[in-house]
Design a protein around this motif. Structure first.
Motif, mmCIF file in Angstrom:
data_model
loop_
_atom_site.group_PDB
_atom_site.id
_atom_site.type_symbol
_atom_site.label_atom_id
_atom_site.label_comp_id
_atom_site.label_asym_id
_atom_site.label_seq_id
_atom_site.Cartn_x
_atom_site.Cartn_y
_atom_site.Cartn_z
ATOM 1 N N THR A 38 5.565 9.595 -0.920
ATOM 2 C CA THR A 38 5.945 8.711 0.189
ATOM 3 C C THR A 38 5.564 9.362 1.503
ATOM 4 O O THR A 38 5.530 10.581 1.615
ATOM 5 C CB THR A 38 7.463 8.429 0.240
ATOM 6 O OG1 THR A 38 8.132 9.696 0.270
ATOM 7 C CG2 THR A 38 7.933 7.621 -0.922
ATOM 8 N N GLN A 39 5.283 8.536 2.482
ATOM 9 C CA GLN A 39 4.862 9.013 3.790
ATOM 10 C C GLN A 39 5.298 7.961 4.802
ATOM 11 O O GLN A 39 5.223 6.762 4.497
ATOM 12 C CB GLN A 39 3.333 9.101 3.792
ATOM 13 C CG GLN A 39 2.763 10.359 4.361
ATOM 14 C CD GLN A 39 1.234 10.319 4.329
ATOM 15 O OE1 GLN A 39 0.636 9.827 3.376
ATOM 16 N NE2 GLN A 39 0.616 10.804 5.370
ATOM 17 N N ILE A 40 5.714 8.399 5.972
ATOM 18 C CA ILE A 40 6.144 7.439 6.993
ATOM 19 C C ILE A 40 4.972 6.559 7.412
ATOM 20 O O ILE A 40 3.853 7.042 7.560
ATOM 21 C CB ILE A 40 6.743 8.189 8.216
ATOM 22 C CG1 ILE A 40 8.038 8.868 7.784
ATOM 23 C CG2 ILE A 40 7.017 7.230 9.376
ATOM 24 C CD1 ILE A 40 8.616 9.806 8.792
ATOM 25 N N ASP A 41 5.235 5.275 7.590
ATOM 26 C CA ASP A 41 4.224 4.310 8.011
ATOM 27 C C ASP A 41 3.071 4.135 7.017
ATOM 28 O O ASP A 41 2.012 3.646 7.370
ATOM 29 C CB ASP A 41 3.637 4.684 9.384
ATOM 30 C CG ASP A 41 4.389 3.968 10.496
ATOM 31 O OD1 ASP A 41 5.249 3.136 10.170
ATOM 32 O OD2 ASP A 41 4.105 4.245 11.673
ATOM 33 N N ARG A 42 3.283 4.576 5.815
ATOM 34 C CA ARG A 42 2.279 4.407 4.770
ATOM 35 C C ARG A 42 2.966 3.798 3.562
ATOM 36 O O ARG A 42 4.154 4.020 3.338
ATOM 37 C CB ARG A 42 1.682 5.774 4.377
ATOM 38 C CG ARG A 42 0.805 6.401 5.454
ATOM 39 C CD ARG A 42 -0.535 5.683 5.488
ATOM 40 N NE ARG A 42 -1.443 6.139 6.512
ATOM 41 C CZ ARG A 42 -1.593 5.571 7.716
ATOM 42 N NH1 ARG A 42 -0.815 4.571 8.062
ATOM 43 N NH2 ARG A 42 -2.488 6.011 8.567
ATOM 44 N N PRO A 43 2.231 3.032 2.752
ATOM 45 C CA PRO A 43 2.874 2.512 1.537
ATOM 46 C C PRO A 43 3.216 3.649 0.573
ATOM 47 O O PRO A 43 2.616 4.713 0.645
ATOM 48 C CB PRO A 43 1.802 1.593 0.950
ATOM 49 C CG PRO A 43 0.522 1.995 1.580
ATOM 50 C CD PRO A 43 0.839 2.626 2.897
ATOM 51 N N ASP A 44 4.172 3.391 -0.304
ATOM 52 C CA ASP A 44 4.473 4.369 -1.358
ATOM 53 C C ASP A 44 3.310 4.388 -2.344
ATOM 54 O O ASP A 44 2.647 3.366 -2.544
ATOM 55 C CB ASP A 44 5.740 3.952 -2.123
ATOM 56 C CG ASP A 44 6.990 4.081 -1.259
ATOM 57 O OD1 ASP A 44 6.922 4.754 -0.210
ATOM 58 O OD2 ASP A 44 8.023 3.491 -1.631
ATOM 59 N N LEU A 45 3.110 5.543 -2.950
ATOM 60 C CA LEU A 45 2.123 5.605 -4.027
ATOM 61 C C LEU A 45 2.892 5.481 -5.344
ATOM 62 O O LEU A 45 3.760 6.294 -5.643
ATOM 63 C CB LEU A 45 1.323 6.917 -3.973
ATOM 64 C CG LEU A 45 0.100 6.944 -4.885
ATOM 65 C CD1 LEU A 45 -0.925 5.902 -4.459
ATOM 66 C CD2 LEU A 45 -0.537 8.325 -4.897
ATOM 67 N N ILE A 46 2.580 4.419 -6.097
ATOM 68 C CA ILE A 46 3.345 4.087 -7.299
ATOM 69 C C ILE A 46 2.504 4.361 -8.547
ATOM 70 O O ILE A 46 1.335 3.967 -8.613
ATOM 71 C CB ILE A 46 3.756 2.593 -7.253
ATOM 72 C CG1 ILE A 46 4.720 2.350 -6.086
ATOM 73 C CG2 ILE A 46 4.375 2.108 -8.556
ATOM 74 C CD1 ILE A 46 6.027 3.117 -6.187
ATOM 75 N N TYR A 47 3.122 5.032 -9.516
ATOM 76 C CA TYR A 47 2.424 5.325 -10.776
ATOM 77 C C TYR A 47 2.498 4.121 -11.716
ATOM 78 O O TYR A 47 3.518 3.447 -11.792
ATOM 79 C CB TYR A 47 3.053 6.537 -11.462
ATOM 80 C CG TYR A 47 2.119 7.173 -12.467
ATOM 81 C CD1 TYR A 47 1.113 8.032 -12.045
ATOM 82 C CD2 TYR A 47 2.224 6.884 -13.825
ATOM 83 C CE1 TYR A 47 0.231 8.604 -12.946
ATOM 84 C CE2 TYR A 47 1.344 7.453 -14.740
ATOM 85 C CZ TYR A 47 0.347 8.315 -14.294
ATOM 86 O OH TYR A 47 -0.530 8.867 -15.190
ATOM 87 N N ILE A 48 1.399 3.853 -12.392
ATOM 88 C CA ILE A 48 1.341 2.701 -13.296
ATOM 89 C C ILE A 48 1.371 3.193 -14.749
ATOM 90 O O ILE A 48 0.555 4.013 -15.161
ATOM 91 C CB ILE A 48 0.063 1.864 -13.039
ATOM 92 C CG1 ILE A 48 0.006 1.405 -11.572
ATOM 93 C CG2 ILE A 48 -0.024 0.690 -14.001
ATOM 94 C CD1 ILE A 48 1.173 0.552 -11.099
ATOM 95 N N ASP A 49 2.330 2.660 -15.529
ATOM 96 C CA ASP A 49 2.496 3.111 -16.920
ATOM 97 C C ASP A 49 1.583 2.394 -17.901
ATOM 98 O O ASP A 49 1.237 2.923 -18.949
ATOM 99 C CB ASP A 49 3.940 2.853 -17.382
ATOM 100 C CG ASP A 49 4.939 3.698 -16.621
ATOM 101 O OD1 ASP A 49 4.609 4.855 -16.305
ATOM 102 O OD2 ASP A 49 6.034 3.187 -16.335
ATOM 103 N N LEU A 50 1.255 1.159 -17.582
ATOM 104 C CA LEU A 50 0.465 0.368 -18.530
ATOM 105 C C LEU A 50 -0.480 -0.544 -17.755
ATOM 106 O O LEU A 50 -0.058 -1.281 -16.870
ATOM 107 C CB LEU A 50 1.402 -0.470 -19.422
ATOM 108 C CG LEU A 50 0.747 -1.438 -20.411
ATOM 109 C CD1 LEU A 50 -0.078 -0.687 -21.451
ATOM 110 C CD2 LEU A 50 1.812 -2.298 -21.122
ATOM 111 N N HIS A 51 -1.760 -0.449 -18.094
ATOM 112 C CA HIS A 51 -2.778 -1.265 -17.422
ATOM 113 C C HIS A 51 -3.485 -2.106 -18.486
ATOM 114 O O HIS A 51 -4.097 -1.568 -19.402
ATOM 115 C CB HIS A 51 -3.779 -0.330 -16.715
ATOM 116 C CG HIS A 51 -4.768 -1.049 -15.854
ATOM 117 N ND1 HIS A 51 -5.850 -0.438 -15.280
ATOM 118 C CD2 HIS A 51 -4.839 -2.343 -15.458
ATOM 119 C CE1 HIS A 51 -6.543 -1.308 -14.567
ATOM 120 N NE2 HIS A 51 -5.961 -2.478 -14.666
#
Lengths: 463, 196
Positions: free
Chosen positions: A13-26
């Motif tokens: 996470t970073q201020i003024d930036r989107p969260d980076l989200i991990y993807i379990d299944l693609h």
């Protein structure tokens, strides 16, 4: 539940930036993935987690004899591209001839790939289906498919949360499809925009997993980013038959962790909508988006009674496209075609519900009807139960699995002007074929309409 | 991705609400495996009459709007399918900006990914733009992403909001995948803690 899943998947996470989200299944299919793989090749990138990536062919696959070559050059090329991409990048593909092939949102749960607490993406808006298991599952575009292939992550802002609480027992013959159509007609096609909807309440608790999938599937038709339902005993009992238990060290702690995901009683949602399930009836759409529906006992609405000029124009345009007149009871409207299928309503229980009504009856002579099972496995299971015979005896065509006439990318399309009772999810102009007129209904209503030749109240057709 | 800072262009009015991606680009054109060449299929069915001939009343077919590069439409633009072919077709046709009072979530993200700027304005402002685009011979507006302002030559000006990261990405023409890859250490740490 959204917060719990989000927090567990936040990589950075970073201020003024989107969260980076991990993807379990693609999950991948042939239509929205080729340009993503092309992008990887150009940038000389690899697939970060081929082990979390699964592909199948569903959208443009013909539903006739699979041993025959595909005549449509473009469709054949697209399927060939997916086959090559899966091979080159080491991704498991449930190919045309696989026993595990099927509509991507039918096979995910069926193969036990979809599990509670996961983040799941696919280049398809109906990925919301998987939220029925208490997963955060949403559709993405091709650039984001490429992003997940390369990084297994997505930069995202957390959506807002909406609770739709359904209380009361549904009357007999009112199905999950009617419930979600009823919800969309109340909140509108953009009522869920920017939100993840969690469906709660005793009505939802009483639903089977397949019914829950029908509900979550159409969350996108209310504009929602995703739909979800807290895991419970029904979720566990479904999954115990799907996932390889022998690979799991401690089944009890796994299932306990699923139950822990459920939204806490005191949790706060950004918005809450309460609906009395007893007020819901079987629904039929009359217009050109899924919000435009009415209970089966009502008549085509009058644009003069619209709440705004904008709404009035949209209604007039829809009625003109659908060739309908205000004031006509919906049950008086005759149909030309019936389609039972799609990621909304093509699972075994959907086919069983339709077959129960069709048994011993014949499809009306003016109606052409087809049933397209959601997966090769559903088809096989249905055949073991003799459902195929019931459908064929009634006059339905019994097809191979795929998306088929839900979006008409394969040869299964409506002719201009044809009117179809369809168990799919979108009644947009031309969706099932240019000039085709789609009415969204439940499998029960579709089966009754096939026999009668016009829309009927399914409650009168159920024993 | 082409960086976006400011763009002046003619406004094309599409006075319809809930325009879905099936209309923006019908499914029969999704079978190609390229990202380009979709402009000719934009609003394919709406551009044609029932007999297949061009409908001269549809905005994209009107001579007056031939050089338009800013599309204005009613609420909930881009609803429905996740097909990125929708922004690809809009861009390929020559649009750089779409203005509406609201956009569907997936469509909006797909626009960002491709450097097409979706601008959200209050409904009375989009209605105003729809009217002026019809009334004027060639009604132009300037969309300034740096200042987050939209203005016309007559002195009208309106602020619009946009996510700061999206704005920076669009202005730089940022490769979002490279940006995520620069966070590799965090991804690795997350995977280690999860899978080990």
């Amino acid at each position: 539940m959204l917060d719990k899943i989000w927090d567990r998947h936040t990589v950075h996470t970073q201020i003024d930036r989107p969260d980076l989200i991990y993807i379990d299944l693609h999950l991948l299919h042939e239509v929205t993935s080729p340009q993503a793989f092309e992008g990887l090749r150009i940038a000389k990138r690899h697939v970060r987690r081929p082990d979390l990536t699964f592909a199948t062919v569903d959208h443009n696959l013909p539903t006739t004899d699979r041993s025959l070559p595909i005549h449509d050059d473009l469709a054949r090329n697209q399927i060939a591209a997916l086959q090559k991409n899966a091979r080159d990048f080491g991704i498991t593909l449930y190919d045309v001839d696989s026993e595990k092939q099927g509509i991507v949102h039918v096979i995910g749960p069926e193969l036990g790939l979809t599990q509670p607490g996961m983040t799941i993406v696919c280049g398809d808006s109906h990925t919301s289906t998987h939220g029925a298991f208490g997963a955060l599952a949403f559709g993405i575009g091709t650039s984001q498919v490429e992003h997940v292939l390369a990084t297994q992550c997505l930069p995202m802002d957390k959506p807002k949360s909406m609770q739709i609480k359904l209380s009361g027992k549904l009357s007999k013959g009112v199905t999950a499809k009617d419930v979600i159509l009823g919800i969309i007609s109340r909140i509108g096609v953009d009522g869920g925009s920017g939100h993840v909807i969690e469906y709660t309440g005793e009505t939802i608790k009483a639903f089977s997993m397949e019914e829950r999938m029908t509900i979550c599937n159409m969350s996108i038709e209310a504009g929602a980013r995703a739909g979800m339902i807290s895991p419970d005993a029904t979720t566990i009992s479904y999954l115990m038959n799907k996932i390889p238990l022998e690979d799991i060290e401690d089944v009890k702690s796994l299932t306990d962790s699923w139950l822990d995901l459920a939204s806490d009683k005191e949790c706060q949602f950004d918005s809450v909508i309460e609906i009395d399930a007893r007020s819901l009836e079987p629904c039929v759409t009359w217009g050109t988006n899924p919000e435009m529906s009415i209970p089966i006992t009502e008549s085509i609405p009058n644009p003069e009674k619209a709440t705004s000029q904008e709404a009035k124009q949209a209604m007039q345009r829809a009625l003109s496209y659908m060739d309908l007149q205000p004031g006509v009871p919906i049950q008086n409207i005759s149909i030309d075609r019936v389609f039972i299928g799609s990621c909304t309503n093509s699972r075994l229980s959907d086919l069983q519900a339709a077959a129960a009504i069709l048994k011993g009856n014949k499809v009306n002579e003016n109606v052409k009807a087809m049933v397209v099972p959601g997966s090769t496995a559903v088809k096989k299971e249905a055949e073991e139960l003799g459902l195929d015979k019931i459908f064929v005896d009634a006059g339905f065509e019994w097809r191979e699995s795929g998306c088929s006439m839900c979006l008409g990318m394969n040869p299964d399309i409506l002719n201009p002007g044809e009117r179809c009772a369809s168990t799919s999810n979108r009644n947009f102009e031309g969706r099932q074929g240019k000039g085709g007129r789609t009415h969204l209904v439940s499998p029960e209503t579709a089966a009754g309409a096939a026999i009668a030749g016009h829309f009927v109240d399914a409650r009168e057709w159920i024993d | 991705m082409k960086p976006f800072t400011s763009h002046e262009g003619q406004v094309v009015p599409l006075d319809r609400v809930d325009v879905d991606t099936d209309q923006i680009i019908p499914k029969q054109f999704l079978k190609r495996i390229e990202r380009t060449g979709y402009g000719q299929f934009l609003f394919h069915d709406w551009r044609r009459k029932e007999d297949g001939t061009p409908d001269p009343t549809f905005c994209l077919n009107r001579k007056k709007f031939k050089n338009g590069s800013i599309l204005v439409a009613g609420k909930n633009f881009g609803c429905g399918s996740s097909r990125e072919h929708a922004p690809w077709a809009l861009i390929d046709h020559g649009f750089r900006v779409v203005i509406s009072s609201s956009f569907a979530d997936i469509f909006k993200t797909n626009c960002y990914e491709n450097g097409l700027l979706p601008v959200e304005l209050p409904e009375n402002q989009t209605a105003r733009l729809l009217t002026l685009a019809e009334e004027h011979k060639a009604f132009k507006v300037t969309v300034d992403l740096v200042a987050k302002k939209i203005s016309d030559r007559q002195g009208w000006e309106e602020d619009f909001e946009i996510d700061p990261f999206v704005r920076d990405s669009l202005m730089e023409g940022l490769d979002r995948i490279s940006h995520t890859m620069s966070l590799e250490e965090h991804i690795k740490n997350y995977e280690n803690q999860l899978f080990l």
